[in-house]
Scaffold this active site. Sequence first.
Site, PDB file in Angstrom:
ATOM      1  N   ASN A 103       0.862  -1.183   0.000  1.00 27.87           N
ATOM      2  CA  ASN A 103       0.000   0.000   0.000  1.00 27.87           C
ATOM      3  C   ASN A 103       0.904   1.241   0.000  1.00 27.87           C
ATOM      4  OD1 ASN A 103      -1.430   2.245   1.020  1.00 27.87           O
ATOM      5  ND2 ASN A 103      -3.027   0.904   1.797  1.00 27.87           N
TER       6      ASN A 103
ATOM      7  N   HIS B 182       0.935   6.217   1.678  1.00 30.27           N
ATOM      8  CA  HIS B 182       1.642   7.177   2.521  1.00 30.27           C
ATOM      9  C   HIS B 182       2.828   7.846   1.837  1.00 30.27           C
ATOM     10  CE1 HIS B 182      -1.168   6.582   5.563  1.00 30.27           C
ATOM     11  NE2 HIS B 182      -0.889   5.304   5.722  1.00 30.27           N
TER      12      HIS B 182
ATOM     13  N   HIS C 250      -5.675   3.745  -1.945  1.00 24.87           N
ATOM     14  CA  HIS C 250      -6.998   4.069  -1.410  1.00 24.87           C
ATOM     15  C   HIS C 250      -7.322   5.488  -1.831  1.00 24.87           C
ATOM     16  CE1 HIS C 250      -9.700   4.172   2.477  1.00 24.87           C
ATOM     17  NE2 HIS C 250     -10.356   4.534   1.384  1.00 24.87           N
TER      18      HIS C 250
ATOM     19  N   ARG D 254      -9.451   8.178  -1.164  1.00 23.16           N
ATOM     20  CA  ARG D 254     -10.422   8.590  -0.144  1.00 23.16           C
ATOM     21  C   ARG D 254     -11.248   9.761  -0.635  1.00 23.16           C
ATOM     22  NH1 ARG D 254     -10.413   7.702   5.323  1.00 23.16           N
ATOM     23  NH2 ARG D 254      -9.098   5.999   5.995  1.00 23.16           N
TER      24      ARG D 254
ATOM     25  N   ARG E   2      -6.916  12.689   0.845  1.00 19.71           N
ATOM     26  CA  ARG E   2      -5.822  13.087   1.738  1.00 19.71           C
ATOM     27  C   ARG E   2      -4.482  12.493   1.318  1.00 19.71           C
ATOM     28  NH1 ARG E   2      -7.393   9.789   7.177  1.00 19.71           N
ATOM     29  NH2 ARG E   2      -9.373  10.798   6.809  1.00 19.71           N
TER      30      ARG E   2
ATOM     31  N   GLU F 263      -8.740   0.556  -3.045  1.00 20.47           N
ATOM     32  CA  GLU F 263      -9.626   0.639  -1.871  1.00 20.47           C
ATOM     33  C   GLU F 263     -10.564   1.816  -2.064  1.00 20.47           C
ATOM     34  OE1 GLU F 263      -7.941   0.721   2.026  1.00 20.47           O
ATOM     35  OE2 GLU F 263      -6.245  -0.480   1.391  1.00 20.47           O
TER      36      GLU F 263
ATOM     37  N   THR G 232      -8.246   3.289   8.138  1.00 15.44           N
ATOM     38  CA  THR G 232      -9.454   2.470   8.167  1.00 15.44           C
ATOM     39  C   THR G 232      -9.545   1.776   9.518  1.00 15.44           C
ATOM     40  OG1 THR G 232      -8.860   2.022   5.883  1.00 15.44           O
ATOM     41  CG2 THR G 232     -10.771   0.863   6.755  1.00 15.44           C
TER      42      THR G 232
ATOM     43  N   GLU H 286     -10.713  -9.533   2.651  1.00 12.04           N
ATOM     44  CA  GLU H 286      -9.477  -9.228   3.382  1.00 12.04           C
ATOM     45  C   GLU H 286      -9.842  -9.124   4.856  1.00 12.04           C
ATOM     46  OE1 GLU H 286      -6.661  -6.256   1.934  1.00 12.04           O
ATOM     47  OE2 GLU H 286      -6.392  -5.614   4.013  1.00 12.04           O
TER      48      GLU H 286
ATOM     49  N   HIS I 150      -3.582  -4.951   7.525  1.00 14.99           N
ATOM     50  CA  HIS I 150      -3.742  -3.758   8.353  1.00 14.99           C
ATOM     51  C   HIS I 150      -2.856  -3.833   9.588  1.00 14.99           C
ATOM     52  CE1 HIS I 150      -5.279  -0.059   9.963  1.00 14.99           C
ATOM     53  NE2 HIS I 150      -5.866   0.141   8.809  1.00 14.99           N
TER      54      HIS I 150
HETATM   55  N1  PXP Z   1      -5.887  -3.154   4.062  1.00 14.90           N
HETATM   56  C1  PXP Z   1      -6.786  -2.146   4.122  1.00 14.90           C
HETATM   57  C2  PXP Z   1      -8.184  -2.437   3.747  1.00 14.90           C
HETATM   58  C3  PXP Z   1      -6.410  -0.840   4.489  1.00 14.90           C
HETATM   59  O1  PXP Z   1      -7.325   0.143   4.536  1.00 14.90           O
HETATM   60  C4  PXP Z   1      -5.059  -0.594   4.788  1.00 14.90           C
HETATM   61  C5  PXP Z   1      -4.620   0.793   5.143  1.00 14.90           C
HETATM   62  O2  PXP Z   1      -4.943   1.678   4.149  1.00 14.90           O
HETATM   63  C6  PXP Z   1      -4.166  -1.669   4.708  1.00 14.90           C
HETATM   64  C7  PXP Z   1      -4.595  -2.939   4.375  1.00 14.90           C
HETATM   65  C8  PXP Z   1      -2.728  -1.497   5.020  1.00 14.90           C
HETATM   66  O3  PXP Z   1      -2.633  -1.206   6.374  1.00 14.90           O
HETATM   67  P1  PXP Z   1      -1.292  -0.619   6.940  1.00 14.90           P
HETATM   68  O4  PXP Z   1      -1.045   0.655   6.223  1.00 14.90           O
HETATM   69  O5  PXP Z   1      -1.585  -0.439   8.388  1.00 14.90           O
HETATM   70  O6  PXP Z   1      -0.236  -1.644   6.666  1.00 14.90           O
END
Ligand code: PXP
Length: 247
Positions: free
Chosen positions: A10, A13, A46, A48, A52, A73, A104, A154, A197
């Site tokens: 992901n 960030h 994602h 949003r 952001r 996402e 999330t 997931e 997550h």
């Molecule tokens: N899965 C989902 C559905 C998420 O919303 C996120 C965070 O955007 C992640 C996985 C990845 O989580 P993390 O950034 O905490 O590793």
Amino acid sequence: MSERIRLGVNIDHVATIRNARGGLHPDPFRAAEIVSGAGGDGLTIHLREDRRHIRDEDLQRVRDASELPINLEMAATPEMLDIALRFKPETAMFVPEKREERTTEGGLDAARQHNHLAPFIRQLKDNGSKVSLFIEPDMVQLAAAHQLGASITEFHTGRFVELCQAGEGALAGEELERIRACAERAVELGIEPQAGHGLTYDTVTPIAEIPELTELNIGHFIIGEAVFVGLEAAIREMRRLMDEARA
Ligand code: PXP
């Protein structure tokens, strides 16, 4: 143990850091290129409602940067549906979204939102995307995902990670068993089970050891670690731990 477990990275960030200053740096395009070269198997982004991190123009740029499948996402809103139908991600993942949350926070209430989610899922599947639902490791939610025709679920690993980090080993063990049982049941239902997550180097191994899981989606820890060791090295280390867990 079983076949390789995929790593979806992901890269939201990277865009969060870019947006903190405005401008173009650091660029999610470059992150996507590095994920491809470092053993990542997919890209998660994602979009949003408040934009952001990932912005509309990032979608195509991330696609152009890499051949990897994209997991988009999204919240179940008409605006996001319209974007996803045009963008055609390999996977569209529905997540609950609240403006005030930092990330999330919990899984989708697929059971209560059946009537709301059903037309979104149908249209995306008809349009050629797999549809994933981000849910808690909970049999009621899994059954609801099945009824909705989800291709993937997931399972939210956030609680497991928090319990591990709080030193609550027994409760973490119970949560791990819930994730394992849901992954097994998902396979019986013909759903591909994935998880993610909050995962870190210290918490990924027991999750990756669950043989039914096909993919983990990991973001914040990898991007944070990249500040110290570089993105490629951070991905390679996560990949190594996941491979070791399956060895
Ligand atoms: N899965 C989902 C559905 C998420 O919303 C996120 C965070 O955007 C992640 C996985 C990845 O989580 P993390 O950034 O905490 O590793």
